[in-house]
Design a protein around this motif. Structure first.
Motif, PDB file in Angstrom:
ATOM      1  N   ASN A  61       0.701  -1.197  -0.042  1.00 23.83           N
ATOM      2  CA  ASN A  61       0.006   0.105   0.044  1.00 23.83           C
ATOM      3  C   ASN A  61       0.642   1.409  -0.069  1.00 23.83           C
ATOM      4  OD1 ASN A  61      -3.218  -0.738   0.421  1.00 23.83           O
ATOM      5  ND2 ASN A  61      -2.126  -2.205   2.041  1.00 23.83           N
ATOM      6  N   TYR A  62       2.076   1.231   0.638  1.00 18.68           N
ATOM      7  CA  TYR A  62       2.581   2.536   0.588  1.00 18.68           C
ATOM      8  C   TYR A  62       4.093   2.367   0.197  1.00 18.68           C
ATOM      9  CZ  TYR A  62      -0.891   2.735   4.301  1.00 18.68           C
ATOM     10  OH  TYR A  62      -2.102   2.809   5.104  1.00 18.68           O
ATOM     11  N   ALA A  63       4.562   3.578   0.004  1.00 16.40           N
ATOM     12  CA  ALA A  63       6.082   3.863  -0.561  1.00 16.40           C
ATOM     13  C   ALA A  63       7.106   3.776   0.688  1.00 16.40           C
ATOM     14  CB  ALA A  63       6.361   5.079  -1.491  1.00 16.40           C
ATOM     15  N   MET A  64       8.411   3.607   0.236  1.00 14.82           N
ATOM     16  CA  MET A  64       9.367   3.446   1.390  1.00 14.82           C
ATOM     17  C   MET A  64      10.707   3.704   0.615  1.00 14.82           C
ATOM     18  SD  MET A  64      10.415   4.012   4.498  1.00 14.82           S
ATOM     19  CE  MET A  64       8.984   3.683   5.258  1.00 14.82           C
ATOM     20  N   GLY A  65      11.163   5.044   0.777  1.00 15.11           N
ATOM     21  CA  GLY A  65      12.253   5.364  -0.095  1.00 15.11           C
ATOM     22  C   GLY A  65      12.170   5.258  -1.496  1.00 15.11           C
ATOM     23  N   PRO A  66      12.983   4.516  -2.210  1.00 13.86           N
ATOM     24  CA  PRO A  66      12.864   4.083  -3.699  1.00 13.86           C
ATOM     25  C   PRO A  66      11.903   3.188  -4.283  1.00 13.86           C
ATOM     26  CG  PRO A  66      14.848   2.875  -2.806  1.00 13.86           C
ATOM     27  CD  PRO A  66      14.029   3.857  -1.562  1.00 13.86           C
ATOM     28  N   LEU A  67      11.402   2.605  -2.876  1.00 12.89           N
ATOM     29  CA  LEU A  67      10.241   1.285  -3.283  1.00 12.89           C
ATOM     30  C   LEU A  67       8.839   1.949  -3.568  1.00 12.89           C
ATOM     31  CD1 LEU A  67      11.098  -1.613  -0.615  1.00 12.89           C
ATOM     32  CD2 LEU A  67      12.430  -0.766  -3.005  1.00 12.89           C
ATOM     33  N   MET A  68       8.396   1.942  -4.759  1.00 15.36           N
ATOM     34  CA  MET A  68       7.141   2.448  -4.773  1.00 15.36           C
ATOM     35  C   MET A  68       5.858   1.442  -4.227  1.00 15.36           C
ATOM     36  SD  MET A  68       6.677   5.223  -6.440  1.00 15.36           S
ATOM     37  CE  MET A  68       4.991   5.158  -7.266  1.00 15.36           C
ATOM     38  N   PRO A  69       4.769   1.726  -3.793  1.00 14.87           N
ATOM     39  CA  PRO A  69       3.904   0.675  -3.395  1.00 14.87           C
ATOM     40  C   PRO A  69       4.081  -0.522  -4.272  1.00 14.87           C
ATOM     41  CG  PRO A  69       2.954   2.781  -3.595  1.00 14.87           C
ATOM     42  CD  PRO A  69       4.269   2.853  -4.128  1.00 14.87           C
ATOM     43  N   GLY A  70       3.773  -1.743  -3.555  1.00 12.13           N
ATOM     44  CA  GLY A  70       3.810  -2.945  -4.205  1.00 12.13           C
ATOM     45  C   GLY A  70       2.622  -3.203  -5.257  1.00 12.13           C
ATOM     46  N   GLN A  71       1.539  -2.359  -5.163  1.00 10.92           N
ATOM     47  CA  GLN A  71       0.394  -2.645  -5.963  1.00 10.92           C
ATOM     48  C   GLN A  71       0.833  -2.107  -7.286  1.00 10.92           C
ATOM     49  OE1 GLN A  71      -3.036   0.057  -4.968  1.00 10.92           O
ATOM     50  NE2 GLN A  71      -1.731   0.477  -3.181  1.00 10.92           N
ATOM     51  N   VAL A  72       1.616  -0.962  -7.273  1.00 14.17           N
ATOM     52  CA  VAL A  72       2.434  -0.512  -8.811  1.00 14.17           C
ATOM     53  C   VAL A  72       3.644  -0.979  -8.982  1.00 14.17           C
ATOM     54  CG1 VAL A  72       3.039   1.861  -9.416  1.00 14.17           C
ATOM     55  CG2 VAL A  72       1.256   1.572  -8.027  1.00 14.17           C
ATOM     56  N   MET A  73       4.362  -1.459  -7.861  1.00 14.40           N
ATOM     57  CA  MET A  73       5.844  -2.008  -8.310  1.00 14.40           C
ATOM     58  C   MET A  73       6.147  -3.093  -7.208  1.00 14.40           C
ATOM     59  SD  MET A  73       8.425  -1.458 -10.377  1.00 14.40           S
ATOM     60  CE  MET A  73       8.206  -0.074 -11.031  1.00 14.40           C
ATOM     61  N   PRO A  74       5.552  -4.361  -7.779  1.00 16.22           N
ATOM     62  CA  PRO A  74       5.974  -5.484  -6.943  1.00 16.22           C
ATOM     63  C   PRO A  74       7.208  -5.910  -6.944  1.00 16.22           C
ATOM     64  CG  PRO A  74       4.644  -6.134  -8.944  1.00 16.22           C
ATOM     65  CD  PRO A  74       4.798  -4.651  -9.009  1.00 16.22           C
ATOM     66  N   ASP A  75       7.528  -6.916  -5.909  1.00 12.52           N
ATOM     67  CA  ASP A  75       8.939  -7.107  -5.769  1.00 12.52           C
ATOM     68  C   ASP A  75       9.714  -7.629  -7.089  1.00 12.52           C
ATOM     69  OD1 ASP A  75       8.761  -6.288  -3.177  1.00 12.52           O
ATOM     70  OD2 ASP A  75       9.121  -8.409  -2.106  1.00 12.52           O
ATOM     71  N   SER A  76       8.797  -8.286  -7.834  1.00 13.71           N
ATOM     72  CA  SER A  76       9.369  -9.028  -9.182  1.00 13.71           C
ATOM     73  C   SER A  76       9.789  -8.052 -10.168  1.00 13.71           C
ATOM     74  CB  SER A  76       8.461  -9.869  -9.786  1.00 13.71           C
ATOM     75  OG  SER A  76       7.177  -9.089 -10.031  1.00 13.71           O
ATOM     76  N   ARG A  77       9.392  -6.629 -10.090  1.00 16.21           N
ATOM     77  CA  ARG A  77       9.875  -5.753 -10.998  1.00 16.21           C
ATOM     78  C   ARG A  77      10.902  -4.460 -10.278  1.00 16.21           C
ATOM     79  NH1 ARG A  77       4.875  -2.338 -12.943  1.00 16.21           N
ATOM     80  NH2 ARG A  77       6.752  -1.469 -14.347  1.00 16.21           N
ATOM     81  N   LEU A  78      11.322  -4.995  -9.072  1.00 15.94           N
ATOM     82  CA  LEU A  78      12.509  -4.233  -8.552  1.00 15.94           C
ATOM     83  C   LEU A  78      13.958  -4.800  -9.071  1.00 15.94           C
ATOM     84  CD1 LEU A  78      11.241  -4.145  -4.702  1.00 15.94           C
ATOM     85  CD2 LEU A  78      11.111  -2.416  -6.394  1.00 15.94           C
ATOM     86  N   ARG A  79      14.702  -3.813  -8.928  1.00 17.84           N
ATOM     87  CA  ARG A  79      16.022  -4.423  -9.403  1.00 17.84           C
ATOM     88  C   ARG A  79      16.659  -5.513  -8.581  1.00 17.84           C
ATOM     89  NH1 ARG A  79      19.266   1.301 -11.575  1.00 17.84           N
ATOM     90  NH2 ARG A  79      17.314   2.030 -13.037  1.00 17.84           N
ATOM     91  N   LYS A  80      17.113  -6.342  -9.131  1.00 18.33           N
ATOM     92  CA  LYS A  80      17.741  -7.502  -8.492  1.00 18.33           C
ATOM     93  C   LYS A  80      18.668  -7.042  -7.192  1.00 18.33           C
ATOM     94  CE  LYS A  80      16.275 -10.820 -11.905  1.00 18.33           C
ATOM     95  NZ  LYS A  80      16.728 -12.066 -12.812  1.00 18.33           N
ATOM     96  N   GLU A  81      19.600  -6.217  -7.869  1.00 18.75           N
ATOM     97  CA  GLU A  81      20.626  -5.850  -6.963  1.00 18.75           C
ATOM     98  C   GLU A  81      20.270  -5.198  -5.671  1.00 18.75           C
ATOM     99  OE1 GLU A  81      20.686  -2.735 -10.181  1.00 18.75           O
ATOM    100  OE2 GLU A  81      20.130  -4.698  -9.970  1.00 18.75           O
ATOM    101  N   TRP A  82      18.688  -4.762  -5.620  1.00 14.77           N
ATOM    102  CA  TRP A  82      18.427  -3.925  -4.440  1.00 14.77           C
ATOM    103  C   TRP A  82      18.308  -4.913  -3.285  1.00 14.77           C
ATOM    104  CZ3 TRP A  82      14.221   0.334  -6.119  1.00 14.77           C
ATOM    105  CH2 TRP A  82      14.724   1.083  -6.847  1.00 14.77           C
TER     106      TRP A  82
END
Length: 593
Positions: free
Chosen positions: A423-444
């Protein structure tokens, strides 16, 4: 204001028919006023001085204009301003003075406080009438210290309106790129009012975001040129408006002109500042200032040696959210060499930061700490502060707890669960409903964020005491049910609740941490600039230890010791004074006082 675009430059060069003013004739070496730095305070001083009939030069060490102001929120804290009055708001000089006296607690000469309160409303009214700068009141944004007498629940912080960057012509190529965290989706400009509506999930927030995205996508002529938004927002809007105002006045701004030292007539004791020495590509040049030099060159947070000399430890320039290579303290050292007094050198405008690989600087964590369902703990797994507290006080608490626990609070760790992540952003992580973990950069994973199916597994990964973390989460889950944080009263005042989720009851800043997987992110003891510097009087003149001014030398912004003392009274408590004392300095110089 989290985002996902992590490039250092958000747009390629854009070419217009209007010639770039960076190619100006640089043969002239004498001016009435030389301003060192190109942030909001520096450019306000230059605009005002030019309007007083003075010849002005602005010099900037980097190849980009705007300084730290360009990557900031751009807000200015202006008590008793006319914008608030226009919408029926009530404030007064006396009420604001009561608040500032309480916040600064005797650390600041009251004559400086009075000068600020008198001239800040005049400054912004002047810029509204005479320049391209446009603001609106953020009437819901509370003063930071709601418990102090004279505080208001909103109305003193002003938010820049969006600025059409096509008005800059080729000079847009010389703008310091805004931080990705200040842009929607890493590229779309918005105001702080827009961001608040979205983050607090107020009625209509989804339509607001959809409208901003459509505005961006449908600007087809601009899209053919660049991914960069035609409009600038926040600090970028402010510095663009000021830069265009300098162009209107044909005030030269020399980039890649590195200040080296002051020119003094008559020696260190009693001498007058008559110019500066700069370095341009390895060539030293002496520039004459017939009337004055104004330092608006930032602080010293990017100078590791000075940090270790003055700031509490541990301290790292790499934790600062300001541009690397800038703000290295050259103006501070030059002022000290000229006999200037200093104050507050042990203080920063503290803000916790998160480092992101491949980004030039860490990201400050401001609003996200108030979102419900995230907590911050030390190495013992214990909370040590109200997470939603003002960012200066947050990092100050990190240092205090670090000393009390033998080094267990720097770094600190923000902990949240899958519900928060969705539901929420934290730093560079957009909410998972917009940017799920599968779309995050692997090196993060393992560098920006850590993830585990259990709290115990998460604690092991980050080196936090598992039993302490479990006990803390149990307590916080109880507080979420009752709505009362028995430890630190999080969500108990208007400032805390400003970025809380209005849909979460009974406390918009509290929610349980219960649904796996669980997440952690590292928080460093960062800053958005140093707070201490050259001591100045009510006219922005740099003064000696005996109170006498150094003739011809002025300092504003983070080059000077803050008029706010050790406090941060409200959003814009940095830029408001920088611009106001730039305005004051220009008028004082023009009067020949």
């Amino acid at each position: 204001m989290a985002a996902t675009d992590t490039r250092g430059n958000i747009g390629a060069d854009i070419h217009f028919s209007e010639a770039s003013v960076s190619a100006q004739d640089q043969s002239q070496t004498a001016f009435d006023v030389i301003v060192v730095g190109s942030g909001a305070g520096a450019m306000t001083a230059a605009v005002t001085a030019a309007d007083q009939g003075l010849s002005v030069l602005v010099v900037e060490k980097s190849d980009k204009f705007g300084g730290t102001s360009a990557i900031s929120g751009g807000g200015i804290w202006i008590p008793n301003n006319h914008y608030f009055k226009r919408i029926g708001g009530r404030d007064s000089h006396d009420q604001a003075l009561t608040y500032l006296r309480a916040a600064t607690a005797g650390r600041v000469d009251e004559r400086r406080l009075l000068a600020y309160l008198e001239h800040a409303p005049k400054m912004i009214h002047y810029l509204e009438k005479k320049s391209r700068v446009r603001y609106a009141v953020a009437h819901k944004y509370p003063d930071y210290y709601q418990h102090l007498p004279g505080a208001l629940p909103g109305g003193r912080s002003l938010d820049p309106e969006l600025f059409d960057t096509s008005l800059l012509g080729d000079e847009l190529n010389n703008l310091r790129s805004p931080s990705p965290s200040t842009l929607l989706m890493g590229r779309i400009a918005w105001t702080a009012r827009d961001a608040h509506k979205a983050m607090a999930r107020e009625r209509g927030w989804r339509f607001k975001i959809m409208g901003l995205m459509l505005r961006y996508q449908l600007d087809l002529r601009w899209r053919r040129k660049t991914r960069m938004d035609r409009r600038a927002g926040l600090g970028s809007a402010l510095v663009c408006a000021l830069r265009r105002s300098l162009m209107d006045r044909k005030v030269p701004l020399w980039l890649k002109t590195d200040f080296q030292e002051l020119v003094l007539e008559g020696g260190r004791e009693g001498g007058k500042v008559s110019g500066i020495v700069v370095d341009q590509g390895g060539v030293r040049r002496t520039l004459t200032a017939r009337k004055a030099v104004i330092f608006g060159a930032g602080g010293f947070e990017q100078n590791q040696q000075l940090r270790e000399k003055y700031l509490p430890g541990p301290t790292r320039a790499g934790w600062s959210a300001t541009p690397p290579g800038c703000n290295t303290g050259a103006a501070l050292l030059a002022g000290q060499a000229a006999g200037a007094a200093t104050d507050l050198l042990e203080w920063c405008w503290w803000a916790p930061t998160i480092a992101v690989p491949k980004e030039e600087k860490p990201r400050g964590v401001f609003a996200e700490r108030a979102f419900p369902g995230a907590i911050v703990v030390n190495g013992l797994g214990r909370r040590f502060v109200n997470e939603a507290a003002p960012y200066l006080e947050f990092v100050d608490s990190m240092y205090k707890d670090n000393a009390a626990t033998g080094g267990r609070s720097i770094p600190a760790w923000v902990i949240f669960d899958a519900h928060f992540r969705f539901n929420y952003a934290m730093g560079p992580l957009m909410p998972g409903q917009v940017m799920p973990d599968s779309r995050l950069r692997k090196e993060w994973l393992g560098s920006v964020y850590w993830k585990a199916d259990s709290l115990a597994g998460l604690a092991e990964q980050i080196g936090v005491d598992a039993a302490g973390l479990a006990a803390t989460v149990d307590s916080m889950n109880d507080y979420a049910r009752t709505g009362i944080d028995a430890d630190f009263a999080r969500g108990g005042n208007a400032f805390d609740r400003y970025y809380g989720d209005v849909n979460v009851k009974p406390n918009p800043c509290l929610a349980p941490i219960a649904k796996g997987p669980f997440y952690a992110m590292r928080l460093d003891a960062g800053d958005i600039g140093t707070k201490g510097g050259l001591l100045t009087n009510a006219d922005a003149q740099v003064i000696r230890a005996d109170g006498s001014p150094i003739p011809g030398l002025y300092a504003i912004g983070n080059t000077s010791a803050s008029v706010m003392g050790t406090a941060y009274p409200g959003a814009g408590g940095t830029l408001g004074p920088a611009m106001t004392f730039g305005y004051i300095a220009a008028h004082h110089i023009a009067r020949g006082a």
